[in-house]
Write a protein that holds these residues in place. Structure first.
Motif, PDB file in Angstrom:
ATOM      1  N   VAL A 114       0.828  -1.209   0.000  1.00  0.00           N
ATOM      2  CA  VAL A 114       0.000   0.000   0.000  1.00  0.00           C
ATOM      3  C   VAL A 114       0.860   1.255   0.000  1.00  0.00           C
ATOM      4  CG1 VAL A 114      -1.714   1.325   1.296  1.00  0.00           C
ATOM      5  CG2 VAL A 114      -1.940  -1.160   1.102  1.00  0.00           C
ATOM      6  N   ASP A 115       1.798   1.377   0.972  1.00  0.00           N
ATOM      7  CA  ASP A 115       2.556   2.631   1.047  1.00  0.00           C
ATOM      8  C   ASP A 115       3.584   2.759  -0.066  1.00  0.00           C
ATOM      9  OD1 ASP A 115       5.453   2.096   2.602  1.00  0.00           O
ATOM     10  OD2 ASP A 115       3.920   0.621   3.066  1.00  0.00           O
ATOM     11  N   THR A 171       3.057   1.784  -3.091  1.00  0.00           N
ATOM     12  CA  THR A 171       2.287   2.102  -4.302  1.00  0.00           C
ATOM     13  C   THR A 171       1.658   3.480  -4.255  1.00  0.00           C
ATOM     14  OG1 THR A 171       1.765  -0.251  -4.605  1.00  0.00           O
ATOM     15  CG2 THR A 171       0.404   1.338  -5.799  1.00  0.00           C
ATOM     16  N   TYR A 172       1.116   3.870  -3.090  1.00  0.00           N
ATOM     17  CA  TYR A 172       0.345   5.109  -2.999  1.00  0.00           C
ATOM     18  C   TYR A 172       0.967   6.171  -2.091  1.00  0.00           C
ATOM     19  CZ  TYR A 172      -3.111   1.792  -4.784  1.00  0.00           C
ATOM     20  OH  TYR A 172      -3.759   0.837  -5.516  1.00  0.00           O
ATOM     21  N   ALA A 215      -1.475   7.005   2.398  1.00  0.00           N
ATOM     22  CA  ALA A 215      -2.246   5.771   2.282  1.00  0.00           C
ATOM     23  C   ALA A 215      -1.891   4.810   3.406  1.00  0.00           C
ATOM     24  CB  ALA A 215      -2.000   5.114   0.924  1.00  0.00           C
ATOM     25  N   PRO A 228       6.265   7.055  -4.852  1.00  0.00           N
ATOM     26  CA  PRO A 228       5.256   7.530  -3.888  1.00  0.00           C
ATOM     27  C   PRO A 228       5.773   7.523  -2.452  1.00  0.00           C
ATOM     28  CG  PRO A 228       4.247   6.071  -5.489  1.00  0.00           C
ATOM     29  CD  PRO A 228       5.730   6.003  -5.734  1.00  0.00           C
ATOM     30  N   HIS A 229       6.593   6.526  -2.114  1.00  0.00           N
ATOM     31  CA  HIS A 229       7.314   6.503  -0.829  1.00  0.00           C
ATOM     32  C   HIS A 229       8.763   6.859  -1.157  1.00  0.00           C
ATOM     33  CE1 HIS A 229       7.879   4.380   3.298  1.00  0.00           C
ATOM     34  NE2 HIS A 229       8.807   5.289   3.104  1.00  0.00           N
ATOM     35  N   ARG A 237       0.492   0.942 -11.215  1.00  0.00           N
ATOM     36  CA  ARG A 237       0.647   1.258  -9.800  1.00  0.00           C
ATOM     37  C   ARG A 237      -0.650   0.939  -9.059  1.00  0.00           C
ATOM     38  NH1 ARG A 237       4.357   6.753  -9.055  1.00  0.00           N
ATOM     39  NH2 ARG A 237       6.309   5.803  -9.804  1.00  0.00           N
ATOM     40  N   LEU A 238      -0.838  -0.334  -8.811  1.00  0.00           N
ATOM     41  CA  LEU A 238      -1.958  -0.849  -8.051  1.00  0.00           C
ATOM     42  C   LEU A 238      -1.404  -1.746  -6.956  1.00  0.00           C
ATOM     43  CD1 LEU A 238      -4.227  -1.783 -11.089  1.00  0.00           C
ATOM     44  CD2 LEU A 238      -4.536   0.184  -9.561  1.00  0.00           C
ATOM     45  N   TRP A 239      -1.954  -1.650  -5.757  1.00  0.00           N
ATOM     46  CA  TRP A 239      -1.353  -2.364  -4.635  1.00  0.00           C
ATOM     47  C   TRP A 239      -1.317  -3.868  -4.851  1.00  0.00           C
ATOM     48  CZ3 TRP A 239      -3.697  -6.141  -1.823  1.00  0.00           C
ATOM     49  CH2 TRP A 239      -5.085  -6.252  -1.899  1.00  0.00           C
ATOM     50  N   ASN A 294       1.416  -4.738  -7.289  1.00  0.00           N
ATOM     51  CA  ASN A 294       2.693  -4.646  -6.585  1.00  0.00           C
ATOM     52  C   ASN A 294       2.918  -5.880  -5.706  1.00  0.00           C
ATOM     53  OD1 ASN A 294       4.250  -3.835  -3.964  1.00  0.00           O
ATOM     54  ND2 ASN A 294       4.872  -2.306  -5.486  1.00  0.00           N
TER      55      ASN A 294
END
Length: 357
Positions: A35-36, A38-39, A43, A148-149, A314-316, A319
């Motif tokens: 999650v982090d 990717t977003y 997120a 994103p991170h 870029r979808l969790w 990933n």
């Protein structure tokens, strides 16, 4: 009523539950970081604020409690403190060193936005190599700056110093006579947990009610609680109702109870030990192999690399799947080519004779 000690004997001291639990926790870490990576961190904050919070916050304390339970047995079987520390070093440092070198010398040059000359001459490059000693830095020059991170190569390494603190603390307690004075271990848990409680109470950055990621203090306390569960194994019952009770208590303490982190280590340790002592049939994946450390070491850096490749959506869940497959390959490499061969040297005597061909 059956005790933990009796259950250990029933499983021949090699309960398969620990193998499955290690692997499950390692994959859970990979899932959370999908999650982090990717977003981004917002997120990640939203994830910790959701109904999943208690489960997410339980992952690392369970990892450390599991380690404490198993390492306590290793300590009691060791001939001395030096042997114990050597065995821990052989288990931790070779795989860590290889991961750091691969990240610095292969992944970094591939993904950096710098020229190779700028990359290798930057002080951040040399500082990253020091990760192999357990002194952690997260940056490589020009690597993952636009993710994103951003500006983080491998955030998973933050737990390594606390793992080392656990082993050193246990060695000190052993020198002080922990085997014969088990109450010292409980006192240590209280002191460390109280320090955590006071720190969180007076810190401006951490709220008393558990919300975000766990602290290193909680991990060390959970490790020591796992040690205590093993040392008191002959009097602690192996009870299914107690398992469900401690699981519920752990989730509540780690999510909604103010100051809950102060009380969580003991129920976390019991629930972890009980689950580990389950003995389901081993599938081929966990027969004679432990990929959990490799998954933990390589997961985040592979996820960052996957996110930085524009051709991959870029979808969790994308990933998680793509990075999971690549990470599994690196974990297998780590186990079969680094960790397992190095285990031949876990005894001092192995240093005085040639390794078998």
């Amino acid at each position: 009523m059956t005790t933990l000690a009796q259950r250990i004997e029933e499983t021949g001291g090699r309960a398969s539950g620990f193998d499955y639990l290690r692997l499950t926790l390692a994959v859970a870490v990979l899932l959370v970081h999908s999650v982090d990576t990717t977003y981004g961190l917002p997120a990640n904050d939203a994830l910790f604020g959701s109904w999943l919070r208690p489960f997410i916050r339980a992952i690392l304390p369970m990892f450390f409690a599991l380690s404490g339970f198993l390492v306590a047995g290793s300590l009691l079987r060791s001939r001395g403190i030096g042997t114990f520390l050597w065995m821990r070093a052989v288990r931790i440092y070779p795989a860590l060193t290889v991961e750091v070198l691969l990240s610095a010398f292969i992944l970094g040059p591939i993904f950096t936005s710098y020229t190779l000359g700028q990359y290798f001459s930057d002080p951040l490059f040399l500082r990253y190599l020091v990760n192999a000693t357990g002194h952690i830095s997260f940056l490589l020059p020009g690597v993952f700056n636009d993710n994103p991170h951003p500006n983080t190569v491998n955030t998973q390494l933050w737990t390594v110093p606390f793992e080392l603190y656990c082993y050193l603390t246990l060695a000190v307690l052993a020198l002080a006579g922990l085997k014969n004075r088990r109450a010292m271990g409980i006192l240590s848990i209280v002191v460390i947990s109280l320090s955590l409680f006071l720190y969180k109470s007076f810190s401006q950055s951490l709220a008393l009610t558990p919300i975000g990621p766990v602290s290193g203090y909680l991990l060390v306390a959970s490790f020591l609680a796992g040690v205590m569960a093993y040392l008191y194994r002959e009097v602690i019952p192996y009870s299914r109702p107690l398992l469900w009770g401690t699981l519920l208590a752990s989730l509540l303490l780690l999510s909604v109870v103010p100051g809950g982190d102060f009380l969580a280590p003991l129920p976390v340790a019991y629930a972890t030990a009980h689950l580990g002592l389950l003995n389901p049939r081993r599938i081929k994946l966990v027969q004679g192999a432990d990929f959990s450390y490799g998954i933990y070491l390589y997961g985040f850096v592979v996820q960052q690399a996957v996110v930085s490749i524009e051709a991959i959506p870029r979808l969790w869940y994308v990933n998680f799947v793509v990075a999971g497959l690549v990470t599994s390959a690196f974990a297998a490499f780590s186990w079969y080519w680094v960790e397992k061969p190095m285990l031949r040297f876990k005894h001092w005597s192995a240093l005085r004779r040639p390794a078998p061909v």
